[in-house]
Design a protein around this motif. Structure first.
Motif, mmCIF file in Angstrom:
data_model
loop_
_atom_site.group_PDB
_atom_site.id
_atom_site.type_symbol
_atom_site.label_atom_id
_atom_site.label_comp_id
_atom_site.label_asym_id
_atom_site.label_seq_id
_atom_site.Cartn_x
_atom_site.Cartn_y
_atom_site.Cartn_z
ATOM 1 N N THR A 24 -1.715 -20.608 60.012
ATOM 2 C CA THR A 24 -2.075 -20.328 58.624
ATOM 3 C C THR A 24 -0.947 -20.721 57.686
ATOM 4 O O THR A 24 -1.172 -21.326 56.635
ATOM 5 C CB THR A 24 -2.419 -18.838 58.440
ATOM 6 N N ALA A 27 -0.890 -24.475 57.372
ATOM 7 C CA ALA A 27 -1.979 -24.985 56.541
ATOM 8 C C ALA A 27 -1.633 -24.882 55.055
ATOM 9 O O ALA A 27 -2.042 -25.730 54.259
ATOM 10 C CB ALA A 27 -3.264 -24.226 56.838
ATOM 11 N N HIS A 28 -0.850 -23.878 54.673
ATOM 12 C CA HIS A 28 -0.451 -23.730 53.270
ATOM 13 C C HIS A 28 0.565 -24.791 52.845
ATOM 14 O O HIS A 28 0.761 -25.014 51.652
ATOM 15 C CB HIS A 28 0.125 -22.327 53.025
ATOM 16 N N ARG A 31 -1.959 -27.897 51.446
ATOM 17 C CA ARG A 31 -3.231 -27.493 50.849
ATOM 18 C C ARG A 31 -3.993 -28.691 50.305
ATOM 19 O O ARG A 31 -3.469 -29.471 49.539
ATOM 20 C CB ARG A 31 -2.941 -26.529 49.710
ATOM 21 N N PRO A 35 -6.033 -33.368 58.087
ATOM 22 C CA PRO A 35 -5.170 -32.913 59.180
ATOM 23 C C PRO A 35 -3.852 -33.703 59.206
ATOM 24 O O PRO A 35 -3.764 -34.789 58.641
ATOM 25 C CB PRO A 35 -6.005 -33.208 60.432
#
Length: 182
Positions: A24, A27-28, A31, A35
């Motif tokens: 997580t 992923a930030h 943004r 991928p």
């Protein structure tokens, strides 16, 4: 001697109030992008390199330590202390905070306190429109209520923002839409 100028973050969002796992958090770092490139992670991007270089020392770790060590240290310190150290270590003296993203994010007051800085709100127009739409029965009342909400928000906001610019850029018509378009 030349004094270091104040740093103003002219557009930011609040800080998450929750711990993040490796995936997580990563992923930030990217943004809105696809991928990561094959054989890499988002820690291998420019944002990832910057986080790995500048953030660990603020948490008493070596620069470029493994991401898992960095996140473990953040958990060890806790969300509030890690956030305080990172915000204050940035050198930013004023935060202009867009309060329109969903999620458990700090607002301007919490950013100011944690960062030992000033913080001011940037109001997202779409959120005002959504709130007004829920209580407006007609186009005319929606427009009147929205105008009133914008004027009320302007009393404390330093700016307004809209996702329209990010989605359409300069392709937007410069004039406001008429009542029929609304």
């Amino acid at each position: 001697m030349i004094e270091t100028p104040s740093l103003v973050d002219q557009y930011c969002h609040g800080v998450l109030r929750t711990e993040l796992g490796l995936g997580t958090f990563e992923a930030h770092l990217a943004r809105g992008e696809g991928p990561p490139a094959a054989g890499t992670t988002f820690f291998d991007t420019q944002a990832g390199f910057a986080v790995r270089r500048w953030c660990p020392p603020l948490l008493d770790l070596e620069p470029h330590c493994p991401p898992a060590h960095y996140l473990a240290r953040r958990r060890e310190l806790g969300v509030l202390e890690a956030g305080r150290r990172l915000l204050r270590g940035s050198g930013i003296t004023t935060f202009l905070v867009d309060t329109g993203l969903p999620g458990d994010l700090t607002g301007p007051g919490e950013m100011a306190s944690a960062g030992a800085a000033d913080a001011h709100e940037i109001v997202r127009l779409e959120l005002l429109a959504e709130q007004v739409a829920d209580t407006s029965g007609t186009v005319e009342s929606f427009l009147a209520n929205l105008a009133e909400s914008v004027h009320a928000a302007a009393a404390n906001a330093v700016a307004f923002t809209s996702v329209a610019g990010a989605r359409h850029g300069l392709a937007l018509a410069p004039e406001p839409p008429g009542p029929g378009e609304v």
